[in-house]
Write a protein that holds these residues in place. Sequence first.
Motif, PDB file in Angstrom:
ATOM      1  N   GLU A  77       0.710  -1.186   0.043  1.00  0.00           N
ATOM      2  CA  GLU A  77       0.106  -0.019   0.064  1.00  0.00           C
ATOM      3  C   GLU A  77       0.920   1.246   0.036  1.00  0.00           C
ATOM      4  OE1 GLU A  77      -3.656   2.186   2.350  1.00  0.00           O
ATOM      5  OE2 GLU A  77      -1.959   1.115   3.615  1.00  0.00           O
ATOM      6  N   VAL A  78       1.970   1.200   0.627  1.00  0.00           N
ATOM      7  CA  VAL A  78       2.859   2.217   0.748  1.00  0.00           C
ATOM      8  C   VAL A  78       3.323   2.742  -0.437  1.00  0.00           C
ATOM      9  CG1 VAL A  78       4.879   3.170   2.052  1.00  0.00           C
ATOM     10  CG2 VAL A  78       3.331   2.161   3.329  1.00  0.00           C
ATOM     11  N   LEU A  79       4.063   1.563  -1.090  1.00  0.00           N
ATOM     12  CA  LEU A  79       4.620   1.517  -2.455  1.00  0.00           C
ATOM     13  C   LEU A  79       3.838   2.195  -3.444  1.00  0.00           C
ATOM     14  CD1 LEU A  79       6.861  -1.683  -2.394  1.00  0.00           C
ATOM     15  CD2 LEU A  79       7.638   0.742  -2.143  1.00  0.00           C
ATOM     16  N   CYS A  80       2.656   1.754  -3.389  1.00  0.00           N
ATOM     17  CA  CYS A  80       1.506   2.248  -4.304  1.00  0.00           C
ATOM     18  C   CYS A  80       1.025   3.661  -4.215  1.00  0.00           C
ATOM     19  CB  CYS A  80       0.071   1.448  -4.248  1.00  0.00           C
ATOM     20  SG  CYS A  80       0.481  -0.193  -4.753  1.00  0.00           S
ATOM     21  N   LYS A  81       1.476   4.119  -3.065  1.00  0.00           N
ATOM     22  CA  LYS A  81       1.079   5.473  -2.975  1.00  0.00           C
ATOM     23  C   LYS A  81       2.327   6.426  -3.105  1.00  0.00           C
ATOM     24  CE  LYS A  81      -1.746   5.112   1.144  1.00  0.00           C
ATOM     25  NZ  LYS A  81      -1.996   5.315   2.591  1.00  0.00           N
ATOM     26  N   ILE A  82       3.609   5.946  -3.098  1.00  0.00           N
ATOM     27  CA  ILE A  82       5.065   6.918  -3.308  1.00  0.00           C
ATOM     28  C   ILE A  82       5.538   6.791  -4.499  1.00  0.00           C
ATOM     29  CG2 ILE A  82       5.502   7.017  -0.928  1.00  0.00           C
ATOM     30  CD1 ILE A  82       7.505   4.927  -1.300  1.00  0.00           C
ATOM     31  N   LEU A  83       5.150   5.375  -5.290  1.00  0.00           N
ATOM     32  CA  LEU A  83       5.887   5.212  -6.315  1.00  0.00           C
ATOM     33  C   LEU A  83       5.021   5.598  -7.562  1.00  0.00           C
ATOM     34  CD1 LEU A  83       7.729   1.693  -5.985  1.00  0.00           C
ATOM     35  CD2 LEU A  83       8.755   3.905  -6.059  1.00  0.00           C
ATOM     36  N   PRO A  84       5.614   5.817  -8.662  1.00  0.00           N
ATOM     37  CA  PRO A  84       4.611   6.399  -9.844  1.00  0.00           C
ATOM     38  C   PRO A  84       3.745   5.043 -10.508  1.00  0.00           C
ATOM     39  CG  PRO A  84       6.682   7.214 -10.254  1.00  0.00           C
ATOM     40  CD  PRO A  84       7.120   6.302  -9.131  1.00  0.00           C
ATOM     41  N   HIS A  85       2.672   5.012 -10.632  1.00  0.00           N
ATOM     42  CA  HIS A  85       1.758   3.745 -11.037  1.00  0.00           C
ATOM     43  C   HIS A  85       2.349   3.391 -12.480  1.00  0.00           C
ATOM     44  CE1 HIS A  85      -1.965   3.997  -8.327  1.00  0.00           C
ATOM     45  NE2 HIS A  85      -0.718   3.957  -7.508  1.00  0.00           N
ATOM     46  N   LYS A  86       2.936   4.295 -13.219  1.00  0.00           N
ATOM     47  CA  LYS A  86       3.404   3.946 -14.358  1.00  0.00           C
ATOM     48  C   LYS A  86       4.528   2.852 -14.412  1.00  0.00           C
ATOM     49  CE  LYS A  86       5.209   5.763 -18.908  1.00  0.00           C
ATOM     50  NZ  LYS A  86       5.685   7.052 -19.510  1.00  0.00           N
ATOM     51  N   LEU A  87       5.400   3.087 -13.273  1.00  0.00           N
ATOM     52  CA  LEU A  87       6.413   2.112 -13.084  1.00  0.00           C
ATOM     53  C   LEU A  87       5.877   0.805 -12.567  1.00  0.00           C
ATOM     54  CD1 LEU A  87       9.712   1.895 -12.664  1.00  0.00           C
ATOM     55  CD2 LEU A  87       9.521   2.717 -10.394  1.00  0.00           C
ATOM     56  N   LEU A  88       5.046   0.909 -11.713  1.00  0.00           N
ATOM     57  CA  LEU A  88       4.375  -0.290 -11.223  1.00  0.00           C
ATOM     58  C   LEU A  88       3.841  -1.102 -12.263  1.00  0.00           C
ATOM     59  CD1 LEU A  88       3.013   1.214  -7.755  1.00  0.00           C
ATOM     60  CD2 LEU A  88       5.081  -0.566  -8.098  1.00  0.00           C
ATOM     61  N   LEU A  89       3.117  -0.447 -13.126  1.00  0.00           N
ATOM     62  CA  LEU A  89       2.320  -1.089 -14.226  1.00  0.00           C
ATOM     63  C   LEU A  89       3.393  -1.754 -15.269  1.00  0.00           C
ATOM     64  CD1 LEU A  89      -0.430   1.519 -14.816  1.00  0.00           C
ATOM     65  CD2 LEU A  89      -0.800  -0.745 -14.284  1.00  0.00           C
ATOM     66  N   LEU A  90       4.612  -1.211 -15.436  1.00  0.00           N
ATOM     67  CA  LEU A  90       5.551  -1.638 -16.342  1.00  0.00           C
ATOM     68  C   LEU A  90       5.892  -2.914 -15.779  1.00  0.00           C
ATOM     69  CD1 LEU A  90       7.457   1.412 -17.365  1.00  0.00           C
ATOM     70  CD2 LEU A  90       6.226  -0.155 -18.820  1.00  0.00           C
ATOM     71  N   PHE A  91       6.203  -2.826 -14.370  1.00  0.00           N
ATOM     72  CA  PHE A  91       6.468  -4.203 -13.602  1.00  0.00           C
ATOM     73  C   PHE A  91       5.766  -5.319 -13.722  1.00  0.00           C
ATOM     74  CE2 PHE A  91       6.668  -6.376  -9.744  1.00  0.00           C
ATOM     75  CZ  PHE A  91       8.114  -7.017  -9.621  1.00  0.00           C
ATOM     76  N   MET A  92       4.586  -4.862 -13.524  1.00  0.00           N
ATOM     77  CA  MET A  92       3.505  -6.048 -13.470  1.00  0.00           C
ATOM     78  C   MET A  92       3.042  -6.507 -15.082  1.00  0.00           C
ATOM     79  SD  MET A  92       0.739  -5.109 -10.656  1.00  0.00           S
ATOM     80  CE  MET A  92       0.542  -3.236 -11.102  1.00  0.00           C
ATOM     81  N   SER A  93       3.445  -5.841 -15.911  1.00  0.00           N
ATOM     82  CA  SER A  93       3.098  -6.040 -17.472  1.00  0.00           C
ATOM     83  C   SER A  93       3.786  -7.254 -18.013  1.00  0.00           C
ATOM     84  CB  SER A  93       3.189  -4.992 -18.419  1.00  0.00           C
ATOM     85  OG  SER A  93       2.425  -3.905 -18.038  1.00  0.00           O
TER      86      SER A  93
END
Length: 253
Positions: free
Chosen positions: A237-253
């Motif tokens: 939850e903390v990471l999803c608040k502080i990291l850009p969602h674009k970066l997280l989405l690239l990691f999950m793709s």
Amino acid sequence: MKTAIITGASSGMGREFAKEIYRRYLHIEEIWLIARREDKLLELKKEMGRKGIEVFSLDLTKEEDMKLYEQALKERKPEVCMLVNCAGFGKIGSIEEVGPESNREMVKLNCQALTEITCLTLPFMKKRGQIIQLASSAAFVPQPYFAVYAATKSYVLSFSRALKYELLSREITVTAVCPGPVKTPFFEVAECGEERVMKPIKKLFMAKPEKVVKKALQDAKKGKEKSIYGIPMKLLEVLCKILPHKLLLLFMS
């Protein structure tokens, strides 16, 4: 009668909530168990044993079944102490793999039915009542190959947080439960296509449903707006608040 109402009670988290509420809240005189599978509900009723267990075999995506629920409320006029909305499902896969029918049913059950059950029940809720809505850690960030499910759970989280403040004057609390992967039959239904990154993550952070439910009930009693079980999901939850969602989405793709 002092009543608890639980949707999705035939299996998984709903079943665990029913069993824990039955054990923990002896002042509750009646528990309504709602799900499609009547045989599973009757098994649970037999297992629970105590009088006052009412079974409602309803498909909450059907308008006629929702009207049956509304009619039951008006006829019985329960004093609802607790509403637990667990009915829902998810499908893993690309939007095309999941298909239009399953995507539509996810939205209807996870969002529309949850909202309608909540609205219909509210007039019967007593002061200091508790509403518990099953969201998910998937609500924290959009998720490729889990797109519609994650979006529906974002809706549940947002709706629950807003409703909490609408109901402050009535002293009714609203808690959104946001677990990570839980050891229930959920993934047996969810897996319809290639799992990609979901499979290793779910195995690594799989939680026991009874622990998630116990924490959820504790957090609801304290009036918390979110219940997040386990350090990994709290960090997420903390990471999803502080990291850009674009970066997280690239990691999950």
